[in-house]
Design a protein around this motif. Structure first.
Motif, PDB file in Angstrom:
ATOM      1  N   SER A 297       0.757  -1.453   0.016  1.00  0.00           N
ATOM      2  CA  SER A 297      -0.103  -0.138   0.058  1.00  0.00           C
ATOM      3  C   SER A 297       0.859   0.976   0.056  1.00  0.00           C
ATOM      4  CB  SER A 297      -0.600   0.014   0.780  1.00  0.00           C
ATOM      5  OG  SER A 297      -0.947   1.590   1.961  1.00  0.00           O
ATOM      6  N   CYS A 298       0.082   2.464  -0.708  1.00  0.00           N
ATOM      7  CA  CYS A 298       1.226   3.357  -1.042  1.00  0.00           C
ATOM      8  C   CYS A 298       0.377   4.527   0.464  1.00  0.00           C
ATOM      9  CB  CYS A 298       0.548   4.456  -1.534  1.00  0.00           C
ATOM     10  SG  CYS A 298      -0.855   5.335  -1.733  1.00  0.00           S
ATOM     11  N   PRO A 299       1.499   5.297   1.209  1.00  0.00           N
ATOM     12  CA  PRO A 299       0.863   6.242   2.215  1.00  0.00           C
ATOM     13  C   PRO A 299      -0.784   6.312   2.394  1.00  0.00           C
ATOM     14  CG  PRO A 299       2.587   6.830   1.436  1.00  0.00           C
ATOM     15  CD  PRO A 299       2.472   5.949   0.316  1.00  0.00           C
ATOM     16  N   GLY A 300      -1.202   7.053   1.311  1.00  0.00           N
ATOM     17  CA  GLY A 300      -2.248   7.281   1.398  1.00  0.00           C
ATOM     18  C   GLY A 300      -3.071   8.961   2.026  1.00  0.00           C
ATOM     19  N   THR A 301      -4.182   8.756   2.464  1.00  0.00           N
ATOM     20  CA  THR A 301      -4.327   9.966   2.682  1.00  0.00           C
ATOM     21  C   THR A 301      -3.744   9.961   4.125  1.00  0.00           C
ATOM     22  OG1 THR A 301      -6.218   8.840   4.407  1.00  0.00           O
ATOM     23  CG2 THR A 301      -6.741  10.023   1.737  1.00  0.00           C
TER      24      THR A 301
ATOM     25  N   THR B  77      -0.870  10.663   4.865  1.00  0.00           N
ATOM     26  CA  THR B  77       0.260  11.712   4.794  1.00  0.00           C
ATOM     27  C   THR B  77       0.437  11.832   3.211  1.00  0.00           C
ATOM     28  OG1 THR B  77       1.837   9.937   4.479  1.00  0.00           O
ATOM     29  CG2 THR B  77       2.145  10.363   6.183  1.00  0.00           C
ATOM     30  N   CYS B  78      -0.314  11.240   2.425  1.00  0.00           N
ATOM     31  CA  CYS B  78      -0.147  12.060   1.149  1.00  0.00           C
ATOM     32  C   CYS B  78      -1.572  13.075   0.892  1.00  0.00           C
ATOM     33  CB  CYS B  78      -0.273  11.269   0.437  1.00  0.00           C
ATOM     34  SG  CYS B  78       0.002  11.325  -1.463  1.00  0.00           S
ATOM     35  N   ASN B  79      -1.182  14.300   0.121  1.00  0.00           N
ATOM     36  CA  ASN B  79      -1.624  15.291   0.060  1.00  0.00           C
ATOM     37  C   ASN B  79      -2.998  14.769  -1.331  1.00  0.00           C
ATOM     38  OD1 ASN B  79      -1.718  17.268   1.599  1.00  0.00           O
ATOM     39  ND2 ASN B  79       0.031  18.598   0.722  1.00  0.00           N
ATOM     40  N   LEU B  80      -2.088  14.417  -1.928  1.00  0.00           N
ATOM     41  CA  LEU B  80      -3.195  13.620  -3.311  1.00  0.00           C
ATOM     42  C   LEU B  80      -4.063  12.215  -2.718  1.00  0.00           C
ATOM     43  CD1 LEU B  80      -0.334  13.740  -5.991  1.00  0.00           C
ATOM     44  CD2 LEU B  80      -2.276  15.812  -5.564  1.00  0.00           C
ATOM     45  N   GLY B  81      -4.259  11.839  -1.699  1.00  0.00           N
ATOM     46  CA  GLY B  81      -4.563  10.877  -1.388  1.00  0.00           C
ATOM     47  C   GLY B  81      -6.118  10.648  -1.792  1.00  0.00           C
ATOM     48  N   ILE B  82      -6.647  10.108  -1.855  1.00  0.00           N
ATOM     49  CA  ILE B  82      -8.327   9.910  -1.571  1.00  0.00           C
ATOM     50  C   ILE B  82      -8.280   9.286  -0.247  1.00  0.00           C
ATOM     51  CG2 ILE B  82     -10.256  10.111  -3.254  1.00  0.00           C
ATOM     52  CD1 ILE B  82      -8.958  10.342  -5.705  1.00  0.00           C
TER      53      ILE B  82
ATOM     54  N   ILE C  96      -2.889  -1.493  -2.649  1.00  0.00           N
ATOM     55  CA  ILE C  96      -3.624  -0.665  -3.175  1.00  0.00           C
ATOM     56  C   ILE C  96      -2.566   0.966  -3.152  1.00  0.00           C
ATOM     57  CG2 ILE C  96      -5.192   0.635  -1.439  1.00  0.00           C
ATOM     58  CD1 ILE C  96      -5.401  -2.251  -0.404  1.00  0.00           C
ATOM     59  N   SER C  97      -3.455   1.567  -4.091  1.00  0.00           N
ATOM     60  CA  SER C  97      -2.930   3.322  -3.895  1.00  0.00           C
ATOM     61  C   SER C  97      -4.267   3.829  -3.327  1.00  0.00           C
ATOM     62  CB  SER C  97      -2.876   3.522  -5.240  1.00  0.00           C
ATOM     63  OG  SER C  97      -1.548   2.489  -5.668  1.00  0.00           O
ATOM     64  N   GLY C  98      -4.036   5.133  -2.778  1.00  0.00           N
ATOM     65  CA  GLY C  98      -4.613   5.999  -2.124  1.00  0.00           C
ATOM     66  C   GLY C  98      -5.998   6.828  -2.928  1.00  0.00           C
TER      67      GLY C  98
HETATM   68  S1  SF4 Z   1      -1.034   7.186  -4.997  1.00  0.00           S
HETATM   69 FE1  SF4 Z   1      -1.863   8.625  -4.532  1.00  0.00          FE
HETATM   70  S2  SF4 Z   1      -2.237   8.812  -2.604  1.00  0.00           S
HETATM   71 FE2  SF4 Z   1      -0.647   7.478  -3.259  1.00  0.00          FE
HETATM   72  S3  SF4 Z   1       1.266   7.727  -2.485  1.00  0.00           S
HETATM   73 FE3  SF4 Z   1       0.735   8.333  -4.657  1.00  0.00          FE
HETATM   74  S4  SF4 Z   1       0.279  10.276  -5.402  1.00  0.00           S
HETATM   75 FE4  SF4 Z   1       0.175   9.902  -3.208  1.00  0.00          FE
END
Ligand code: SF4
Length: 533
Positions: free
Chosen positions: A237-241, A243-248, A279-281
């Protein structure tokens, strides 16, 4: 490669990132097929002798629009790999997108001009390289690697069995987390770390305990004896919401829940190293959902006048080996809280219907329509519960506030800044020439001219994008309009640097040309500023 390119002028100001992957075998565990440049080592017998080299791929990438890399060399001798990358970077620097961040990756350049035109540009660039062959001395690295592997490992058979309190747990851990090394009687053990998160205190304690003891109960005491390293339960999994501003979506929370489903309901998948959940955010694919067996990326849905967290489901991606891979198919979007059911539906179906096939083969045979029909009941918004409006790992109601992904720069006087940067490049060029680095000095002088031309084009209100475009546009907007009166076209005079091998005489002459051009740019700029006043 790292040392060679660290301060190379060609890669100091590229449009955006350039990712390189080296796999150590045809299994391709570094996923060369989804990187900007990938290399897989190969050995060829020529005249009875072993020649070392690489299979080389360029132009792969995941993100919102995934691309599989193209094989450009089935076998490239090892001494030619660094020169090859240098030509790729020169082409990317000159022709790569500069306006739209999303398009500023080499995969889009290759998509735009085609692989044949790209290869042609690479060929044209060859003469201007610092060195046509670059020998890498690997003797030091080999001694470091072999020293490290024996010092850090131990014959498992000579120690007491770890996790002896529960033989089943130990056997399961051993089967899923331990692998045999190349040296006889040596084994190494993987540690499964949920979501890759391990705190500094826990790391230090673990290291202290492992310092002199390899096989013992240390991992269990510290809570790192979970079985199933690299298995279906070891969800990426990525960090998602978090820590990431782009996370949904909260990708890490989803990953925990799906791991639990595997461990509690499908323990046989702790032994499966093929079927991977990722999984990506958001759609950017940092969690690699675009090449997962079962992938999810964060999204949202609207129902009853409210937004709710959702996951786009993807199926059927994976690693084929030898630099080949498969991109997952997009299936459908479901409310996030139904991700465990998506997993159950897909695994139950696979368990019941597969004919001794890998999941990769099975999902390919079934196809995206089949999975759409299978999962369609889970996409219905008729039966939503209150909890569906709250994401995994959260207490509050879901909302879609997306921030800026990276630092947004302050407003600056771009024209003056470009001219200042061009002057800096002249200084860099002089330093290189003083150290007999002809190719690097030439490249700095080239960049100085491109920067100055860009400054003048912006001054005249002409939009700029690629360096190649700037060279052409300068002739159109300055030379053809009589604002720049040199005998030779600007593009031709600047691009002489690719037509001749780097030499002291040419480097000095080319630097002089760059200096004269910057002087012209500064005078033009001053006159324009005066006229505006
Ligand atoms: S996939 Fe989206 S939410 Fe996850 S780290 Fe990358 S930019 Fe952020």
């Amino acid at each position: 490669m790292f040392e060679y390119f660290l301060r190379k002028p060609v890669c100091q100001e590229m449009g955006r990132k350039f990712k390189i992957a080296f796999s150590s075998s045809e299994k391709d565990t570094a996923l060369t097929f989804m990187h900007d440049l990938g290399a897989i080592p190969r050995i060829k017998i020529v005249d009875g002798k072993e020649v070392r080299g690489f299979k080389v791929l360029v132009g792969g990438g995941l993100g919102a629009q995934p691309f599989l890399a193209t094989t450009v060399h089935e076998f490239l001798e090892e001494d030619l790999l660094i020169p090859y990358l240098e030509t790729v970077l020169r082409v990317f620097d000159r022709h790569g997108e500069r306006n739209s961040r999303h398009k500023a990756r080499i995969k889009y350049l290759i998509q735009k001009i085609g692989i044949d035109a790209f290869n042609e540009l690479i060929r044209e660039e060859h003469l201007a390289l610092t060195q046509q062959r670059y020998k890498v001395d690997v003797s030091d690295q080999w001694s470091m690697v072999s020293g490290a592997s024996t010092a850090g490992s131990s014959p498992l058979t000579t120690h007491h069995s770890p996790l002896t309190t529960d033989p089943f747990k130990f056997e399961r851990w051993k089967k899923t987390n331990v692998f045999k090394q190349k040296q006889d009687d040596y084994f190494a053990a993987y540690v499964r770390v949920a979501n890759g998160n391990i705190g500094s205190d826990a790391s230090r304690r673990l290291i202290e305990k492992l310092r002199n003891v390899i096989a013992d109960n240390v991992l269990e005491e510290e809570g790192y004896a979970a079985p199933g390293f690299g298995s279906t339960a070891d969800v990426t999994s990525c960090p998602g919401t978090d820590t990431c501003n782009l996370g949904i979506s909260n990708s890490t929370g989803t990953a925990f829940v799906l791991s639990e489903v595997i461990e509690e309901e499908y323990p046989e998948f702790l032994y499966n190293k093929e079927l991977a959940i990722k999984i990506s955010g958001c759609m950017n694919s940092c969690g690699q959902h675009g090449m997962a067996s079962i992938g999810f990326h964060g999204s949202s849905l609207k129902a009853k006048g409210q937004v709710l967290p959702a996951l786009q489901v993807l199926i059927g991606g994976g690693v084929l080996g030898r630099g080949e891979g498969r991109i997952s198919d997009k299936i459908l979007k479901v409310p996030s809280k139904r991700a465990p059911d998506v997993l159950r539906y897909v695994l139950n179906d696979y368990k019941t219907n597969n004919e001794n096939e890998s999941f990769l083969d099975y999902s390919k045979r079934k196809g995206d329509r089949y999975y759409y029909n299978l999962l369609k009941p889970l996409a219905s918004l008729e039966t939503l519960q209150a909890e569906d409006f709250i994401d995994f790992g959260q207490q509050e109601k879901f909302s879609t506030a997306i921030g800026v992904g990276e630092c947004a720069g302050v407003m600056i006087d771009l024209v003056s800044t470009l001219i200042l940067e061009a002057e800096e490049k002249i200084i860099n060029s002089e330093e290189c020439l003083a150290n007999n680095k002809w190719a690097d000095g030439i490249y700095h002088a080239y960049s100085a001219q491109v920067h100055s031309a860009k400054a003048l084009l912006l001054q005249q209100g002409v939009q700029c994008n690629t360096q190649h475009g700037i060279l052409k546009d300068f002739d159109t907007h300055f030379r053809e309009k009589g604002l720049y009166t040199a005998a030779e076209s600007f593009k031709t005079s600047v691009m002489r640097m690719s037509d001749v091998p780097p030499s002291e005489a040419f480097a000095n002459e080319y630097l002089q040309q760059a200096k004269e051009f910057i002087e012209f740019a500064k005078i033009f700029r001053e006159q324009a500023v005066m006229a505006e006043k």
